[in-house]
Design an enzyme around this catalytic site. Structure first.
Site, PDB file in Angstrom:
ATOM      1  N   ARG A   1       0.830  -1.210   0.000  1.00  0.00           N
ATOM      2  CA  ARG A   1       0.000   0.000   0.000  1.00  0.00           C
ATOM      3  C   ARG A   1       0.865   1.261   0.000  1.00  0.00           C
ATOM      4  O   ARG A   1       2.004   1.259   0.450  1.00  0.00           O
ATOM      5  CB  ARG A   1      -0.986  -0.012   1.156  1.00  0.00           C
ATOM      6  CG  ARG A   1      -0.380  -0.124   2.511  1.00  0.00           C
ATOM      7  CD  ARG A   1      -1.476  -0.261   3.556  1.00  0.00           C
ATOM      8  NE  ARG A   1      -1.030  -1.045   4.686  1.00  0.00           N
ATOM      9  CZ  ARG A   1      -1.849  -1.621   5.539  1.00  0.00           C
ATOM     10  NH1 ARG A   1      -3.149  -1.519   5.385  1.00  0.00           N
ATOM     11  NH2 ARG A   1      -1.377  -2.305   6.557  1.00  0.00           N
TER      12      ARG A   1
ATOM     13  N   GLU B   1      -3.189   5.778   4.241  1.00  0.00           N
ATOM     14  CA  GLU B   1      -2.782   4.809   3.225  1.00  0.00           C
ATOM     15  C   GLU B   1      -3.836   4.633   2.137  1.00  0.00           C
ATOM     16  O   GLU B   1      -5.034   4.735   2.405  1.00  0.00           O
ATOM     17  CB  GLU B   1      -2.561   3.443   3.885  1.00  0.00           C
ATOM     18  CG  GLU B   1      -1.483   3.460   4.929  1.00  0.00           C
ATOM     19  CD  GLU B   1      -1.533   2.269   5.865  1.00  0.00           C
ATOM     20  OE1 GLU B   1      -0.461   1.846   6.325  1.00  0.00           O
ATOM     21  OE2 GLU B   1      -2.631   1.759   6.158  1.00  0.00           O
TER      22      GLU B   1
ATOM     23  N   GLN C   1     -11.518  -3.246  17.205  1.00  0.00           N
ATOM     24  CA  GLN C   1     -11.566  -4.499  16.429  1.00  0.00           C
ATOM     25  C   GLN C   1     -12.012  -5.696  17.270  1.00  0.00           C
ATOM     26  O   GLN C   1     -12.412  -6.738  16.742  1.00  0.00           O
ATOM     27  CB  GLN C   1     -10.181  -4.836  15.839  1.00  0.00           C
ATOM     28  CG  GLN C   1      -9.472  -3.702  15.116  1.00  0.00           C
ATOM     29  CD  GLN C   1     -10.267  -3.154  13.944  1.00  0.00           C
ATOM     30  OE1 GLN C   1     -10.843  -3.916  13.165  1.00  0.00           O
ATOM     31  NE2 GLN C   1     -10.330  -1.836  13.826  1.00  0.00           N
TER      32      GLN C   1
ATOM     33  N   GLY D   1       0.396  -5.071  14.774  1.00  0.00           N
ATOM     34  CA  GLY D   1       1.632  -4.581  14.156  1.00  0.00           C
ATOM     35  C   GLY D   1       1.419  -4.500  12.658  1.00  0.00           C
ATOM     36  O   GLY D   1       1.458  -5.523  11.975  1.00  0.00           O
ATOM     37  N   ASP D   2       1.173  -3.304  12.140  1.00  0.00           N
ATOM     38  CA  ASP D   2       0.800  -3.203  10.726  1.00  0.00           C
ATOM     39  C   ASP D   2       1.366  -1.954  10.082  1.00  0.00           C
ATOM     40  O   ASP D   2       0.793  -1.406   9.154  1.00  0.00           O
ATOM     41  CB  ASP D   2      -0.732  -3.249  10.586  1.00  0.00           C
ATOM     42  CG  ASP D   2      -1.422  -2.090  11.281  1.00  0.00           C
ATOM     43  OD1 ASP D   2      -0.742  -1.346  12.015  1.00  0.00           O
ATOM     44  OD2 ASP D   2      -2.634  -1.904  11.088  1.00  0.00           O
TER      45      ASP D   2
ATOM     46  N   LYS E   1       6.025  -0.352  14.120  1.00  0.00           N
ATOM     47  CA  LYS E   1       4.879  -0.682  14.993  1.00  0.00           C
ATOM     48  C   LYS E   1       4.685  -2.205  14.979  1.00  0.00           C
ATOM     49  O   LYS E   1       4.120  -2.748  14.038  1.00  0.00           O
ATOM     50  CB  LYS E   1       3.646   0.051  14.458  1.00  0.00           C
ATOM     51  CG  LYS E   1       2.339  -0.209  15.175  1.00  0.00           C
ATOM     52  CD  LYS E   1       1.359   0.925  14.844  1.00  0.00           C
ATOM     53  CE  LYS E   1      -0.080   0.618  15.148  1.00  0.00           C
ATOM     54  NZ  LYS E   1      -0.777  -0.056  14.032  1.00  0.00           N
TER      55      LYS E   1
ATOM     56  N   SER F   1      -0.532 -10.615  10.336  1.00  0.00           N
ATOM     57  CA  SER F   1      -1.529  -9.893   9.539  1.00  0.00           C
ATOM     58  C   SER F   1      -1.230  -8.396   9.481  1.00  0.00           C
ATOM     59  O   SER F   1      -0.967  -7.770  10.515  1.00  0.00           O
ATOM     60  CB  SER F   1      -2.904 -10.127  10.179  1.00  0.00           C
ATOM     61  OG  SER F   1      -3.801  -9.121   9.810  1.00  0.00           O
TER      62      SER F   1
HETATM   63  P1  NAD Z   1      -8.070   0.805  19.173  1.00  0.00           P
HETATM   64  O1  NAD Z   1      -7.234   2.019  19.393  1.00  0.00           O
HETATM   65  O2  NAD Z   1      -9.542   0.940  19.139  1.00  0.00           O
HETATM   66  O3  NAD Z   1      -7.706  -0.299  20.288  1.00  0.00           O
HETATM   67  C1  NAD Z   1      -6.406  -0.616  20.625  1.00  0.00           C
HETATM   68  C2  NAD Z   1      -6.401  -1.108  22.072  1.00  0.00           C
HETATM   69  O4  NAD Z   1      -5.077  -1.569  22.401  1.00  0.00           O
HETATM   70  C3  NAD Z   1      -6.761  -0.021  23.092  1.00  0.00           C
HETATM   71  O5  NAD Z   1      -7.876  -0.416  23.858  1.00  0.00           O
HETATM   72  C4  NAD Z   1      -5.489   0.108  23.945  1.00  0.00           C
HETATM   73  O6  NAD Z   1      -5.764   0.403  25.302  1.00  0.00           O
HETATM   74  C5  NAD Z   1      -4.883  -1.276  23.776  1.00  0.00           C
HETATM   75  N1  NAD Z   1      -3.443  -1.366  24.063  1.00  0.00           N
HETATM   76  C6  NAD Z   1      -2.466  -0.508  23.705  1.00  0.00           C
HETATM   77  N2  NAD Z   1      -1.267  -0.954  24.185  1.00  0.00           N
HETATM   78  C7  NAD Z   1      -1.521  -2.119  24.831  1.00  0.00           C
HETATM   79  C8  NAD Z   1      -0.695  -3.046  25.527  1.00  0.00           C
HETATM   80  N3  NAD Z   1       0.603  -2.850  25.654  1.00  0.00           N
HETATM   81  N4  NAD Z   1      -1.291  -4.149  26.082  1.00  0.00           N
HETATM   82  C9  NAD Z   1      -2.628  -4.341  25.982  1.00  0.00           C
HETATM   83  N5  NAD Z   1      -3.468  -3.486  25.332  1.00  0.00           N
HETATM   84  C10 NAD Z   1      -2.913  -2.386  24.767  1.00  0.00           C
HETATM   85  O7  NAD Z   1      -7.531   0.153  17.802  1.00  0.00           O
HETATM   86  P2  NAD Z   1      -8.232  -0.940  16.884  1.00  0.00           P
HETATM   87  O8  NAD Z   1      -9.058  -0.302  15.833  1.00  0.00           O
HETATM   88  O9  NAD Z   1      -8.818  -2.006  17.738  1.00  0.00           O
HETATM   89  O10 NAD Z   1      -6.948  -1.497  16.140  1.00  0.00           O
HETATM   90  C11 NAD Z   1      -5.945  -2.199  16.861  1.00  0.00           C
HETATM   91  C12 NAD Z   1      -4.723  -2.333  15.997  1.00  0.00           C
HETATM   92  O11 NAD Z   1      -5.002  -3.189  14.891  1.00  0.00           O
HETATM   93  C13 NAD Z   1      -4.236  -1.011  15.405  1.00  0.00           C
HETATM   94  O12 NAD Z   1      -2.844  -0.967  15.531  1.00  0.00           O
HETATM   95  C14 NAD Z   1      -4.627  -1.093  13.948  1.00  0.00           C
HETATM   96  O13 NAD Z   1      -3.740  -0.368  13.110  1.00  0.00           O
HETATM   97  C15 NAD Z   1      -4.529  -2.578  13.707  1.00  0.00           C
HETATM   98  N6  NAD Z   1      -5.374  -3.072  12.621  1.00  0.00           N
HETATM   99  C16 NAD Z   1      -4.850  -4.027  11.819  1.00  0.00           C
HETATM  100  C17 NAD Z   1      -5.620  -4.554  10.804  1.00  0.00           C
HETATM  101  C18 NAD Z   1      -5.074  -5.645   9.958  1.00  0.00           C
HETATM  102  O14 NAD Z   1      -5.649  -5.955   8.910  1.00  0.00           O
HETATM  103  N7  NAD Z   1      -4.011  -6.279  10.356  1.00  0.00           N
HETATM  104  C19 NAD Z   1      -6.915  -4.076  10.568  1.00  0.00           C
HETATM  105  C20 NAD Z   1      -7.430  -3.114  11.435  1.00  0.00           C
HETATM  106  C21 NAD Z   1      -6.645  -2.616  12.464  1.00  0.00           C
END
Ligand code: NAD
Length: 350
Positions: free
Chosen positions: A54, A65, A149, A235-236, A240, A301
């Site tokens: 991307r 992105e 998520q 981690g994406d 990160k 992922s």
């Molecule tokens: P969000 O901000 O709604 O939730 C993230 C949660 O992680 C928060 O509740 C936070 O308190 C918690 N957190 C942070 N550090 C932590 C730690 N050390 N231990 C435990 N919990 C911790 O975000 P989201 O929308 O749920 O997305 C989560 C992650 O997934 C993001 O980094 C996002 O970029 C990634 N993501 C990846 C994909 C994919 O296809 N791989 C798709 C969507 C989101």
């Protein structure tokens, strides 16, 4: 599809409100399961797709992105951001919208919100991978990171993999309480936990879904026993990640599209030639998924464009099933295609 030029000038638009109607009409778990089948079907025709890592615009705060792909007939892209600090400011970490278009004349055929759809497709992709990689008798999943998520992931694993218990942990207890509340009456046994260690105890599947723009260590090596499947979602992005490098060295690693995952995934921490298996190869039987009961499988992922394409394709196919969309007047369509200026002038008179 109606090919009359004037009909093609209107583009179905699925708003956030419409998407919620679609999800509630079909049911979130059912919809994730159906999207999973679209994603799996598109992984089976992987070689057909235009693929590119991307296009990312990074800043101190996060990333914006674009994720394009095409199967030769239909073109699609998603616009998505990732801003870990957003949550503390009352914004979503991830927001998105997406487009499908015809390749033969370039006209868009769908514009859709994709913040909700991304959560559905990410959960769907996780279960597509887990169907091939997780231990067959898995009943317990640890869910570390209980943000936006989280519930989609938990429901997906319950519906598609038969997970019975989800063990929740987040550094913010309010996030865990929110997720536990939302997962009441879903058939899942929900166990809120006070530490990551407590959450993973007895889990055959570990999902990490945290947001923090750093090389974080959500799981250390000693936390991961043999035989588990790790579904690492958070981690994406460059810089990160969530897992200690030693876990990667003990795992068989499965990825969506290596050129993108090497930039964005957990495998940033490894040498550029560290062996990984592509998920499409497992799905098509070209490569083996889980081999034995002691193997640690890791789905690294990051989210790939074809998954969004599959999800948009699914939404387009549901338009008439639910009827939740409006037609957008998005394309200029003068009667004489060359008389764009005349059309503007006539509108002044009208
Ligand atoms: P969000 O901000 O709604 O939730 C993230 C949660 O992680 C928060 O509740 C936070 O308190 C918690 N957190 C942070 N550090 C932590 C730690 N050390 N231990 C435990 N919990 C911790 O975000 P989201 O929308 O749920 O997305 C989560 C992650 O997934 C993001 O980094 C996002 O970029 C990634 N993501 C990846 C994909 C994919 O296809 N791989 C798709 C969507 C989101």
């Amino acid at each position: 599809m109606d090919l009359t030029p004037s009909k093609l000038a209107y583009v179905p638009f699925v708003s956030v409100d419409d998407m919620m109607k679609i999800v509630n009409h079909i049911g979130a778990a059912q919809m994730i399961a159906e999207i999973a089948d679209y994603i799996e079907a598109d992984f089976k025709r992987w070689e057909l797709f235009d693929k590119t890592p991307r296009v990312a615009a990074h800043s101190e705060e996060g990333v914006i992105e674009l994720m394009p792909t095409s199967d030769g007939e239909t073109y699609g892209f998603k616009y998505v951001n990732g801003h870990p600090a957003n949550m503390a400011r009352g914004f979503q970490t991830v927001t998105a919208f997406g487009v499908l278009a015809r390749v033969d004349n370039g006209y868009p055929v769908l514009l859709s919100e994709m913040t909700i759809l991304t959560a559905l497709r990410t959960a769907a992709t996780s279960v597509v991978a887990a169907r091939h990689l997780a231990p067959k008798d898995a009943k317990v999943m640890a869910m570390i990171g209980n943000g936006a998520q989280c519930e989609f992931q938990a429901l997906a694993f319950h519906k598609v993999l038969g997970i019975e218990e989800v063990r929740l942990y987040d550094i913010d207890p309010a996030a865990t309480a929110k997720a536990a509340r939302n997962l009441e009456n879903t058939g899942l046994r929900v166990v809120p936990c006070k530490t990551g260690e407590e959450a993973i105890s007895g889990a055959q599947i570990i999902t990490t879904c945290t947001a923090d723009k750093q090389y974080a260590t959500i799981l250390t090596d000693n936390m991961v026993g043999s035989g588990v499947h790790i579904n690492a979602i958070g981690g994406d992005c460059p810089g990160k990640t969530e897992l200690h490098r030693d876990i990667l060295l003990r795992s068989d690693i499965f990825v969506e599209y290596p050129p993108q995952t090497r930039i964005e995934g957990e495998i940033q921490a490894l040498e550029a030639d560290h062996p990984v298996t592509e998920l499409w190869e497992v799905i098509t039987g070209k490569a083996q998924g889980r081999r034995d009961a002691r193997q640690i499988t890791l789905f690294d992922s990051v989210g790939f464009a074809t998954e969004d394409f599959s999800a948009l394709r699914y939404v387009r196919d549901q338009l008439d099933r639910v009827g939740a969309y409006v037609q957008l007047d998005m394309l200029a369509d003068p009667d004489d295609p060359r008389d764009l200026f005349g059309m503007v002038q006539r509108a002044k008179g009208a």
